[in-house]
Scaffold this active site. Structure first.
Site: not given
Ligand code: ADP
Length: 287
Positions: A41, A43-44, A138, A202, A227, A232-233, A272
Site C-alpha cells: 500500500g 501509504g504504508a 489510494e 525513473g 527491483d 517511487g514511495d 527494500s
C-alpha cells in the site's frame, strides 16, 4: 537538526504474490506458481520509508481486523510508526493486492481496496502539529482534502494513482509529486498553484519545479537494478522528510534520489526501504 514529525494519510494493503512461468489469459488457470506475501500500500510504504529515514511518523488509515491487518502492519509496528490512527473496521477486509508475476517480471495486479475505500474525513484527526503531511490517492479524495484543511506544516501529495481531484488540491498543495504518467494526466494543472512539483523520471532521475520553473535536477545514481518496486514511495518520503528538515531544494532532491536508488537495489517494496545510515553512507561514497 531536530527530528521532523510527519503524518501520512493513505492506504495499507497486503500484497499476495504468485510467481509463475506465465500469466494466465482470461479463463485460464496457471498452476505451479510459488507464493509470497508482503505488506504494501502506498501509504504504508511511504510511512515506513519516512520512519526508516529518520522521521517520527504517525499514520492515518483503515484496515479490517484479524491476521491480514497484523501482517499488513507488521513492519510499521516493528520500526516504530505510530499506528494509533489506523482504525480496525470489523465489517471490512484489509486491502489486498493480488499480484501475478511471470518469469520475465511482467505482472497483472488486481487490487481489492477493502477498508482503504471507507477511510473517512472524520478519521483525519491530525494531532500535534506535524512538520509535514503526506498523502497519496489510494484513499478517498475527501480524506486528502480534510488533511489539506488541517493546515499543519508542509502539505505534500503524491498524485498516484492518477485520477480526478479538485483543482483546489492542485493549487493549494505545497508539494505535488508525480511520475511521468501522472504528469501527463494532470498536465499544466500541476503548476497552477505556484507551489513545488517534483517529477520523477525513473532511471533518468528527477526534477523539482517551483511556480513552473525548474529549481533543481538530480540524475539517478548508477546502481545495480534488482527491483524498482518501492522506488517511487521512497522518493516521496525522502523528499518530504528532507524539505521538512529545512534542507535546500537541490540537497533535498539529491537525498531523495539517493534513497530511492538504494530501494531499487533490493527486491520487494517494504523490505527494500533503506535506513538513513545507509543513505548517508551511500552519499559519502559518491563524494
Ligand atoms: P514510480 O515508481 O513512482 O514510477 P520512478 O520510476 O520515476 O517512480 O522512480 C522514482 C525515483 O526512483 C526516480 O526519480 C529515481 O530517483 C529513482 N530510480 C528509479 N529507477 C531507478 C534506477 N533504475 N536507478 C537509479 N534510481 C532509480
Amino acid at each position: 537538526m531536530s527530528t521532523p514529525a510527519l503524518t501520512i494519510i493513505g492506504s495499507v494493503n497486503l500484497d499476495l504474490v504468485a510467481s509463475a512461468e506465465k500469466l494466465p489469459v482470461a479463463g485460464e488457470t496457471v498452476t505451479g506458481a510459488t507464493f509470497a506475501q508482503h505488506p504494501g500500500g502506498k501509504g504504508a510504504n511511504q510511512a515506513l520509508a519516512a520512519r526508516r529515514l529518520g522521521a517520527e511518523v504517525s499514520m492515518i488509515a483503515r484496515t479490517g481486523e484479524g491476521p491480514n491487518r497484523d501482517a499488513a502492519l507488521a513492519l510499521l509496528r516493528q520500526d516504530g510508526v505510530d499506528l494509533s490512527g489506523v482504525v480496525a473496521c470489523p465489517d471490512e477486509q484489509t486491502g489486498v493486492a493480488l499480484i501475478a508475476v511471470d518469469k520475465a517480471g511482467e505482472n497483472q495486479i488486481v487490487v481489492a481496496s477493502g477498508a482503504n475505500a471507507t477511510l473517512s474525513p472524520e478519521d483525519v484527526n491530525i494531532e500535534g502539529h506535524p512538520d509535514a503531511i503526506l498523502c497519496q490517492l489510494e484513499v478517498p479524495t475527501a480524506c486528502v482534502m480534510a488533511a489539506l484543511r488541517a493546515g499543519s506544516g508542509l502539505f505534500a501529495v503524491n498524485l498516484a494513482p492518477a485520477g480526478p481531484v479538485p483543482i483546489e488540491l492542485l493549487e493549494a498543495a505545497d508539494l505535488l509529486i508525480v511520475n511521468e504518467g501522472e504528469a501527463a494526466f494532470y498536465g499544466e494543472g500541476l503548476h497552477r498553484g505556484g507551489g513545488m512539483v517534483a517529477l520523477t523520471l525513473g532511471a533518468e532521475g528527477a526534477v523539482l519545479y517551483r511556480a513552473g520553473k525548474e529549481v533543481a535536477r538530480a540524475a539517478a545514481f548508477a546502481v545495480p537494478v534488482i527491483d524498482t518496486t518501492g522506488a517511487g514511495d521512497t522518493f516521496c518520503a525522502a523528499l518530504v522528510l528532507a524539505l521538512a528538515e529545512g534542507r535546500e531544494e537541490g540537497e533535498a532532491l539529491c537525498f531523495a534520489s539517493a534513497a530511492s536508488a538504494l530501494a531499487v537495489t533490493k527486491a520487494g517494496a517494504q523490505p527494500s526501504l533503506p535506513w538513513r545510515e545507509d543513505v548517508e553512507a551511500f552519499l559519502r561514497e559518491q563524494d
